[in-house]
Design a protein around this motif. Structure first.
Motif, PDB file in Angstrom:
ATOM      1  N   VAL A 155       0.834  -1.213   0.000  1.00  0.00           N
ATOM      2  CA  VAL A 155       0.000   0.000   0.000  1.00  0.00           C
ATOM      3  C   VAL A 155       0.865   1.257   0.000  1.00  0.00           C
ATOM      4  O   VAL A 155       0.633   2.178  -0.785  1.00  0.00           O
ATOM      5  CB  VAL A 155      -0.976  -0.007   1.198  1.00  0.00           C
ATOM      6  CG1 VAL A 155      -1.591   1.370   1.425  1.00  0.00           C
ATOM      7  CG2 VAL A 155      -2.072  -1.041   0.973  1.00  0.00           C
ATOM      8  N   TYR A 156       1.858   1.306   0.862  1.00  0.00           N
ATOM      9  CA  TYR A 156       2.631   2.549   1.011  1.00  0.00           C
ATOM     10  C   TYR A 156       3.749   2.700  -0.008  1.00  0.00           C
ATOM     11  O   TYR A 156       4.079   3.816  -0.383  1.00  0.00           O
ATOM     12  CB  TYR A 156       3.152   2.670   2.444  1.00  0.00           C
ATOM     13  CG  TYR A 156       2.086   3.218   3.358  1.00  0.00           C
ATOM     14  CD1 TYR A 156       1.923   4.585   3.517  1.00  0.00           C
ATOM     15  CD2 TYR A 156       1.205   2.370   4.008  1.00  0.00           C
ATOM     16  CE1 TYR A 156       0.918   5.095   4.325  1.00  0.00           C
ATOM     17  CE2 TYR A 156       0.201   2.877   4.819  1.00  0.00           C
ATOM     18  CZ  TYR A 156       0.070   4.240   4.971  1.00  0.00           C
ATOM     19  OH  TYR A 156      -0.927   4.746   5.763  1.00  0.00           O
ATOM     20  N   PHE A 157       4.349   1.599  -0.434  1.00  0.00           N
ATOM     21  CA  PHE A 157       5.487   1.730  -1.330  1.00  0.00           C
ATOM     22  C   PHE A 157       5.160   1.405  -2.782  1.00  0.00           C
ATOM     23  O   PHE A 157       5.671   2.048  -3.681  1.00  0.00           O
ATOM     24  CB  PHE A 157       6.671   0.901  -0.819  1.00  0.00           C
ATOM     25  CG  PHE A 157       7.155   1.373   0.521  1.00  0.00           C
ATOM     26  CD1 PHE A 157       7.823   2.576   0.647  1.00  0.00           C
ATOM     27  CD2 PHE A 157       6.903   0.644   1.662  1.00  0.00           C
ATOM     28  CE1 PHE A 157       8.249   3.037   1.878  1.00  0.00           C
ATOM     29  CE2 PHE A 157       7.330   1.087   2.903  1.00  0.00           C
ATOM     30  CZ  PHE A 157       8.000   2.289   3.013  1.00  0.00           C
ATOM     31  N   TYR A 158       4.326   0.425  -3.028  1.00  0.00           N
ATOM     32  CA  TYR A 158       3.955   0.104  -4.404  1.00  0.00           C
ATOM     33  C   TYR A 158       2.827   1.011  -4.890  1.00  0.00           C
ATOM     34  O   TYR A 158       2.904   1.590  -5.968  1.00  0.00           O
ATOM     35  CB  TYR A 158       3.555  -1.377  -4.531  1.00  0.00           C
ATOM     36  CG  TYR A 158       3.168  -1.753  -5.932  1.00  0.00           C
ATOM     37  CD1 TYR A 158       4.149  -1.926  -6.915  1.00  0.00           C
ATOM     38  CD2 TYR A 158       1.832  -1.908  -6.297  1.00  0.00           C
ATOM     39  CE1 TYR A 158       3.798  -2.259  -8.219  1.00  0.00           C
ATOM     40  CE2 TYR A 158       1.475  -2.234  -7.587  1.00  0.00           C
ATOM     41  CZ  TYR A 158       2.460  -2.413  -8.548  1.00  0.00           C
ATOM     42  OH  TYR A 158       2.104  -2.727  -9.826  1.00  0.00           O
ATOM     43  N   TRP A 189      -4.987   8.724   6.325  1.00  0.00           N
ATOM     44  CA  TRP A 189      -6.328   8.344   5.883  1.00  0.00           C
ATOM     45  C   TRP A 189      -6.320   7.557   4.581  1.00  0.00           C
ATOM     46  O   TRP A 189      -7.060   6.588   4.441  1.00  0.00           O
ATOM     47  CB  TRP A 189      -7.239   9.571   5.761  1.00  0.00           C
ATOM     48  CG  TRP A 189      -7.630  10.053   7.119  1.00  0.00           C
ATOM     49  CD1 TRP A 189      -7.216  11.200   7.726  1.00  0.00           C
ATOM     50  CD2 TRP A 189      -8.465   9.380   8.069  1.00  0.00           C
ATOM     51  NE1 TRP A 189      -7.743  11.279   8.993  1.00  0.00           N
ATOM     52  CE2 TRP A 189      -8.525  10.176   9.228  1.00  0.00           C
ATOM     53  CE3 TRP A 189      -9.174   8.187   8.053  1.00  0.00           C
ATOM     54  CZ2 TRP A 189      -9.257   9.822  10.349  1.00  0.00           C
ATOM     55  CZ3 TRP A 189      -9.913   7.825   9.173  1.00  0.00           C
ATOM     56  CH2 TRP A 189      -9.947   8.636  10.304  1.00  0.00           C
ATOM     57  N   ASN A 190      -5.493   7.961   3.633  1.00  0.00           N
ATOM     58  CA  ASN A 190      -5.422   7.211   2.376  1.00  0.00           C
ATOM     59  C   ASN A 190      -4.914   5.791   2.619  1.00  0.00           C
ATOM     60  O   ASN A 190      -5.424   4.828   2.052  1.00  0.00           O
ATOM     61  CB  ASN A 190      -4.535   7.925   1.364  1.00  0.00           C
ATOM     62  CG  ASN A 190      -5.176   9.177   0.822  1.00  0.00           C
ATOM     63  OD1 ASN A 190      -6.392   9.292   0.791  1.00  0.00           O
ATOM     64  ND2 ASN A 190      -4.367  10.126   0.401  1.00  0.00           N
ATOM     65  N   GLY A 191      -3.896   5.675   3.463  1.00  0.00           N
ATOM     66  CA  GLY A 191      -3.376   4.351   3.807  1.00  0.00           C
ATOM     67  C   GLY A 191      -4.391   3.519   4.560  1.00  0.00           C
ATOM     68  O   GLY A 191      -4.593   2.334   4.275  1.00  0.00           O
ATOM     69  N   ILE A 230       1.766   3.393  12.026  1.00  0.00           N
ATOM     70  CA  ILE A 230       3.157   2.914  11.987  1.00  0.00           C
ATOM     71  C   ILE A 230       3.832   3.327  10.690  1.00  0.00           C
ATOM     72  O   ILE A 230       4.977   3.804  10.695  1.00  0.00           O
ATOM     73  CB  ILE A 230       3.216   1.374  12.177  1.00  0.00           C
ATOM     74  CG1 ILE A 230       2.829   1.017  13.615  1.00  0.00           C
ATOM     75  CG2 ILE A 230       4.606   0.841  11.839  1.00  0.00           C
ATOM     76  CD1 ILE A 230       2.621  -0.465  13.849  1.00  0.00           C
ATOM     77  N   MET A 231       3.134   3.172   9.591  1.00  0.00           N
ATOM     78  CA  MET A 231       3.714   3.541   8.297  1.00  0.00           C
ATOM     79  C   MET A 231       3.985   5.039   8.226  1.00  0.00           C
ATOM     80  O   MET A 231       4.934   5.471   7.571  1.00  0.00           O
ATOM     81  CB  MET A 231       2.818   3.073   7.144  1.00  0.00           C
ATOM     82  CG  MET A 231       2.696   1.556   7.026  1.00  0.00           C
ATOM     83  SD  MET A 231       4.267   0.676   6.940  1.00  0.00           S
ATOM     84  CE  MET A 231       4.784   1.081   5.280  1.00  0.00           C
ATOM     85  N   GLN A 232       3.166   5.831   8.881  1.00  0.00           N
ATOM     86  CA  GLN A 232       3.417   7.281   8.926  1.00  0.00           C
ATOM     87  C   GLN A 232       4.699   7.576   9.699  1.00  0.00           C
ATOM     88  O   GLN A 232       5.458   8.475   9.322  1.00  0.00           O
ATOM     89  CB  GLN A 232       2.239   8.015   9.577  1.00  0.00           C
ATOM     90  CG  GLN A 232       0.999   8.049   8.727  1.00  0.00           C
ATOM     91  CD  GLN A 232       1.282   8.655   7.359  1.00  0.00           C
ATOM     92  OE1 GLN A 232       1.595   9.814   7.242  1.00  0.00           O
ATOM     93  NE2 GLN A 232       1.183   7.842   6.326  1.00  0.00           N
ATOM     94  N   LEU A 233       4.935   6.832  10.757  1.00  0.00           N
ATOM     95  CA  LEU A 233       6.151   7.014  11.556  1.00  0.00           C
ATOM     96  C   LEU A 233       7.389   6.584  10.774  1.00  0.00           C
ATOM     97  O   LEU A 233       8.451   7.194  10.872  1.00  0.00           O
ATOM     98  CB  LEU A 233       6.062   6.236  12.866  1.00  0.00           C
ATOM     99  CG  LEU A 233       5.008   6.727  13.855  1.00  0.00           C
ATOM    100  CD1 LEU A 233       4.924   5.774  15.031  1.00  0.00           C
ATOM    101  CD2 LEU A 233       5.315   8.150  14.315  1.00  0.00           C
ATOM    102  N   ILE A 234       7.264   5.507  10.011  1.00  0.00           N
ATOM    103  CA  ILE A 234       8.393   4.983   9.237  1.00  0.00           C
ATOM    104  C   ILE A 234       8.712   5.892   8.066  1.00  0.00           C
ATOM    105  O   ILE A 234       9.869   6.183   7.793  1.00  0.00           O
ATOM    106  CB  ILE A 234       8.084   3.553   8.717  1.00  0.00           C
ATOM    107  CG1 ILE A 234       8.022   2.574   9.879  1.00  0.00           C
ATOM    108  CG2 ILE A 234       9.125   3.104   7.704  1.00  0.00           C
ATOM    109  CD1 ILE A 234       7.554   1.180   9.479  1.00  0.00           C
ATOM    110  N   GLY A 235       7.655   6.301   7.337  1.00  0.00           N
ATOM    111  CA  GLY A 235       7.897   7.022   6.093  1.00  0.00           C
ATOM    112  C   GLY A 235       7.698   8.478   6.251  1.00  0.00           C
ATOM    113  O   GLY A 235       8.066   9.341   5.609  1.00  0.00           O
TER     114      GLY A 235
END
Length: 160
Positions: free
Chosen positions: A75-78, A85-87, A155-160
């Protein structure tokens, strides 16, 4: 369109786990049955409690590692999603497509209407997925996947 495709891929992954798990008979995935069925299968000598615990671990890892790692990465990288919200919405869409597949195709039709999941000697314990369990699975997965989607998006927001 990607979300639908990715939801179908996750559904196919679940189907593959089930097909492999019951390849030598439905006792192979007795871990997904109610406790009374598990107890009866052990009592009949078709498996052991230790085997059920081992299969539970293996099937849990096979199901949840991709859900917790591969899907958010896709979802986040591809898909190139930015923002919580989009994620969240894409993750939730993918998980809900797989949830619908699991509840309608696997639980209702495959387990409930075919002979593929019948374990000889346990027919008196059918339906294998009682109404109360179906309700718990529907509510639990709808709430659980919403929470999971929110946590993973955070979590993905924190990573990216």
């Amino acid at each position: 369109m990607l979300v639908i495709f990715e939801g179908l891929i996750l559904s196919f992954w679940l189907l593959l786990i089930c097909v492999v798990g019951i390849a030598n008979g439905p006792v192979g995935l007795v871990v997904f049955y109610e406790q009374d069925v598990k107890d009866k299968v052990v009592e009949l000598g078709l498996t052991t409690t230790e085997k059920i615990k081992r299969i539970s671990t293996i099937s849990s890892l096979a199901l949840f590692i991709p859900q917790l790692t591969v899907i958010p990465v896709i979802v986040y990288f591809y898909n190139g999603v930015n923002g919580f919200w989009n994620g969240f919405l894409q993750l939730l869409g993918i998980y809900m497509i797989a949830n619908l597949f699991d509840r309608l195709f696997i639980d209702e039709w495959w387990v409930g209407q075919t002979k593929s999941w019948i374990i000889p000697g346990t027919e008196d314990l059918r339906p294998y997925i009682p109404t109360k369990t179906k309700l718990v699975k529907w509510v639990g997965s709808c709430i659980g996947y919403s929470i999971l989607s929110a946590v993973l998006s955070g979590i993905m927001q924190l990573i990216g």
